[in-house]
Write a protein that holds these residues in place. Structure first.
Motif, PDB file in Angstrom:
ATOM      1  N   LEU A   1      48.466  39.552  53.005  1.00  0.00           N
ATOM      2  CA  LEU A   1      47.167  39.650  52.344  1.00  0.00           C
ATOM      3  C   LEU A   1      47.143  40.787  51.331  1.00  0.00           C
ATOM      4  O   LEU A   1      46.658  40.621  50.208  1.00  0.00           O
ATOM      5  CB  LEU A   1      46.064  39.870  53.398  1.00  0.00           C
ATOM      6  N   GLY A   2      47.666  41.939  51.734  1.00  0.00           N
ATOM      7  CA  GLY A   2      47.618  43.105  50.865  1.00  0.00           C
ATOM      8  C   GLY A   2      48.391  42.921  49.578  1.00  0.00           C
ATOM      9  O   GLY A   2      47.973  43.406  48.522  1.00  0.00           O
ATOM     10  N   SER A   3      49.520  42.237  49.640  1.00  0.00           N
ATOM     11  CA  SER A   3      50.313  42.026  48.428  1.00  0.00           C
ATOM     12  C   SER A   3      49.592  41.106  47.444  1.00  0.00           C
ATOM     13  O   SER A   3      49.609  41.345  46.228  1.00  0.00           O
ATOM     14  CB  SER A   3      51.685  41.462  48.783  1.00  0.00           C
ATOM     15  N   ILE A   4      48.925  40.066  47.958  1.00  0.00           N
ATOM     16  CA  ILE A   4      48.155  39.177  47.074  1.00  0.00           C
ATOM     17  C   ILE A   4      46.946  39.911  46.505  1.00  0.00           C
ATOM     18  O   ILE A   4      46.667  39.837  45.295  1.00  0.00           O
ATOM     19  CB  ILE A   4      47.708  37.912  47.834  1.00  0.00           C
ATOM     20  N   TYR A   5      46.220  40.620  47.360  1.00  0.00           N
ATOM     21  CA  TYR A   5      45.077  41.396  46.880  1.00  0.00           C
ATOM     22  C   TYR A   5      45.512  42.404  45.822  1.00  0.00           C
ATOM     23  O   TYR A   5      44.827  42.616  44.814  1.00  0.00           O
ATOM     24  CB  TYR A   5      44.406  42.136  48.039  1.00  0.00           C
ATOM     25  N   GLY A   6      46.648  43.047  46.065  1.00  0.00           N
ATOM     26  CA  GLY A   6      47.146  44.033  45.116  1.00  0.00           C
ATOM     27  C   GLY A   6      47.474  43.422  43.769  1.00  0.00           C
ATOM     28  O   GLY A   6      47.169  43.996  42.722  1.00  0.00           O
ATOM     29  N   LEU A   7      48.111  42.240  43.772  1.00  0.00           N
ATOM     30  CA  LEU A   7      48.448  41.562  42.517  1.00  0.00           C
ATOM     31  C   LEU A   7      47.197  41.242  41.707  1.00  0.00           C
ATOM     32  O   LEU A   7      47.128  41.501  40.499  1.00  0.00           O
ATOM     33  CB  LEU A   7      49.204  40.260  42.802  1.00  0.00           C
ATOM     34  N   VAL A   8      46.205  40.656  42.372  1.00  0.00           N
ATOM     35  CA  VAL A   8      44.973  40.275  41.672  1.00  0.00           C
ATOM     36  C   VAL A   8      44.238  41.523  41.184  1.00  0.00           C
ATOM     37  O   VAL A   8      43.748  41.572  40.049  1.00  0.00           O
ATOM     38  CB  VAL A   8      44.072  39.424  42.593  1.00  0.00           C
ATOM     39  N   ALA A   9      44.159  42.550  42.032  1.00  0.00           N
ATOM     40  CA  ALA A   9      43.472  43.781  41.650  1.00  0.00           C
ATOM     41  C   ALA A   9      44.190  44.496  40.518  1.00  0.00           C
ATOM     42  O   ALA A   9      43.548  45.157  39.687  1.00  0.00           O
ATOM     43  CB  ALA A   9      43.340  44.707  42.862  1.00  0.00           C
ATOM     44  N   LEU A  10      45.518  44.372  40.453  1.00  0.00           N
ATOM     45  CA  LEU A  10      46.277  44.996  39.362  1.00  0.00           C
ATOM     46  C   LEU A  10      45.846  44.443  38.005  1.00  0.00           C
ATOM     47  O   LEU A  10      45.626  45.201  37.055  1.00  0.00           O
ATOM     48  CB  LEU A  10      47.768  44.742  39.566  1.00  0.00           C
ATOM     49  N   GLY A  11      45.746  43.123  37.902  1.00  0.00           N
ATOM     50  CA  GLY A  11      45.303  42.520  36.648  1.00  0.00           C
ATOM     51  C   GLY A  11      43.895  42.953  36.285  1.00  0.00           C
ATOM     52  O   GLY A  11      43.591  43.240  35.121  1.00  0.00           O
ATOM     53  N   LEU A  12      43.047  43.024  37.281  1.00  0.00           N
ATOM     54  CA  LEU A  12      41.659  43.427  37.053  1.00  0.00           C
ATOM     55  C   LEU A  12      41.574  44.871  36.598  1.00  0.00           C
ATOM     56  O   LEU A  12      40.832  45.206  35.666  1.00  0.00           O
ATOM     57  CB  LEU A  12      40.874  43.220  38.356  1.00  0.00           C
ATOM     58  N   THR A  13      42.344  45.748  37.248  1.00  0.00           N
ATOM     59  CA  THR A  13      42.263  47.174  36.921  1.00  0.00           C
ATOM     60  C   THR A  13      42.922  47.481  35.581  1.00  0.00           C
ATOM     61  O   THR A  13      42.513  48.421  34.880  1.00  0.00           O
ATOM     62  CB  THR A  13      42.890  48.023  38.047  1.00  0.00           C
ATOM     63  N   LEU A  14      43.940  46.705  35.187  1.00  0.00           N
ATOM     64  CA  LEU A  14      44.538  46.888  33.863  1.00  0.00           C
ATOM     65  C   LEU A  14      43.508  46.626  32.767  1.00  0.00           C
ATOM     66  O   LEU A  14      43.367  47.412  31.825  1.00  0.00           O
ATOM     67  CB  LEU A  14      45.720  45.939  33.687  1.00  0.00           C
ATOM     68  N   VAL A  15      42.796  45.517  32.888  1.00  0.00           N
ATOM     69  CA  VAL A  15      41.788  45.170  31.883  1.00  0.00           C
ATOM     70  C   VAL A  15      40.666  46.202  31.864  1.00  0.00           C
ATOM     71  O   VAL A  15      40.235  46.653  30.796  1.00  0.00           O
ATOM     72  CB  VAL A  15      41.224  43.756  32.151  1.00  0.00           C
ATOM     73  N   TYR A  16      40.220  46.615  33.044  1.00  0.00           N
ATOM     74  CA  TYR A  16      39.133  47.589  33.080  1.00  0.00           C
ATOM     75  C   TYR A  16      39.596  48.950  32.564  1.00  0.00           C
ATOM     76  O   TYR A  16      38.878  49.620  31.815  1.00  0.00           O
ATOM     77  CB  TYR A  16      38.575  47.746  34.499  1.00  0.00           C
ATOM     78  N   GLY A  17      40.786  49.379  32.967  1.00  0.00           N
ATOM     79  CA  GLY A  17      41.268  50.688  32.572  1.00  0.00           C
ATOM     80  C   GLY A  17      41.470  50.827  31.078  1.00  0.00           C
ATOM     81  O   GLY A  17      41.309  51.908  30.514  1.00  0.00           O
ATOM     82  N   ILE A  18      41.801  49.731  30.399  1.00  0.00           N
ATOM     83  CA  ILE A  18      42.102  49.795  28.970  1.00  0.00           C
ATOM     84  C   ILE A  18      40.895  49.414  28.115  1.00  0.00           C
ATOM     85  O   ILE A  18      40.596  50.068  27.121  1.00  0.00           O
ATOM     86  CB  ILE A  18      43.299  48.885  28.649  1.00  0.00           C
ATOM     87  N   LEU A  19      40.172  48.386  28.512  1.00  0.00           N
ATOM     88  CA  LEU A  19      39.075  47.881  27.692  1.00  0.00           C
ATOM     89  C   LEU A  19      37.704  48.156  28.278  1.00  0.00           C
ATOM     90  O   LEU A  19      36.691  47.871  27.646  1.00  0.00           O
ATOM     91  CB  LEU A  19      39.237  46.364  27.489  1.00  0.00           C
TER      92      LEU A  19
END
Length: 287
Positions: A14-32
């Protein structure tokens, strides 16, 4: 002990899937600084593309994953170009409303085309491994190895390549990045494409042990937002650690307390940790 180790495996899955999805989300938020509520819908589209590629076209599992990653990356870039980019100078609330609109539009289109019934994506990895008394489905091992491998590749991309360095620079100091001539449009498109790839690969890895349906991204995107808030908005290490924390908490909480409370645990942890450390576990910024 065997049951305990089994929950460790479930938590890692579960944690690895959650981490993957959250990574994409945090990249977009952190930059834009865009809270992309449509990210869950991109995850759902990725699962459907993989399902259709395998079931309807008879393609290999890995071919389906590549097709899904390319399709969702293109879709994410189109969302950035056609929706988020024109709203760059608009009040922040407009981005949020637009993201919700994209989410509802994609779900409606998928439901209109494929219906609302639940589907299960096949996998060629149906073996059951017996390791130290633990029963380990091969697909779960693939999820863990695949997710962490992709995280490692992303880390090397951000640290070792010029394109990755521009993304990190944009996240750390947008004004400074503009002053040194970094192309904001190029970085934005690249960031959305990477987030789409992460969502699609996560969906393809998880779909064989989960179900594919139009609303499958709802709960996941809520947990992904919990993770990035928990880890620190815009922090890549925070997204990975936060995903693992939520994954382990759900696995152990569902086993030792009750599966009825499994989905509530993430939000209870968010309240508990933020009451102690309001800024999240990590400081803000992509690192």
């Amino acid at each position: 002990m065997d049951l305990f180790l089994q929950q460790v495996l479930n938590g890692l899955t579960l944690g690895s899937i959650y981490g993957l999805v959250a990574l994409g989300l945090t990249l977009v938020y952190g930059i834009l600084h865009v809270p992309n509520f449509a990210h869950g819908a991109l995850y759902m589209v990725g699962a459907y593309v993989s399902y259709i590629t395998m079931v309807d076209f008879g393609a290999n599992y890995w071919i389906a994953m590549i097709a899904s990653a390319i399709s969702v990356a293109v879709l994410a870039v189109l969302c950035e170009r056609l929706v988020f980019n024109p709203l760059r100078e608009a009040p922040p609330i407009h981005d949020k409303i637009a993201a919700i609109g994209i989410m509802l539009f994609l779900e409606a289109m998928v439901q209109m085309k494929f219906g609302a019934e639940f589907r299960r994506m096949p996998t060629p990895y149906t073996d059951i491994l017996d390791v130290a008394g633990m029963t380990i489905p091969a697909q779960r091992v693939l999820i863990i190895i695949g997710a962490f491998a992709l995280m490692a590749v992303l880390h090397l991309f951000l640290k070792k390549t010029m394109t990755g360095s521009t993304i990190v620079a944009m996240a750390q100091n947008r004004e400074g990045a503009f002053l040194v001539g970094i192309d904001a449009n190029r970085v934005a498109m690249m960031t959305f494409a990477i987030s789409g790839v992460l969502a699609a690969v996560g969906a393809t890895l998880f779909a064989p042990i989960n179900l594919v349906y139009p609303a499958m991204g709802h709960l996941l995107i809520m947990k992904a937002f919990v993770i990035i808030i928990l880890g620190g908005m815009g922090s890549i290490p925070g997204a990975i650690v936060g995903g693992l924390i939520i994954g382990f908490a759900e696995a152990f909480g569902g086993f030792y307390i009750s599966t009825d409370y499994k989905d509530i645990i993430a939000f209870a942890l968010l309240v508990l940790i933020l009451s102690v450390k309001p800024t999240g576990l990590f400081t803000k910024g992509v690192r």
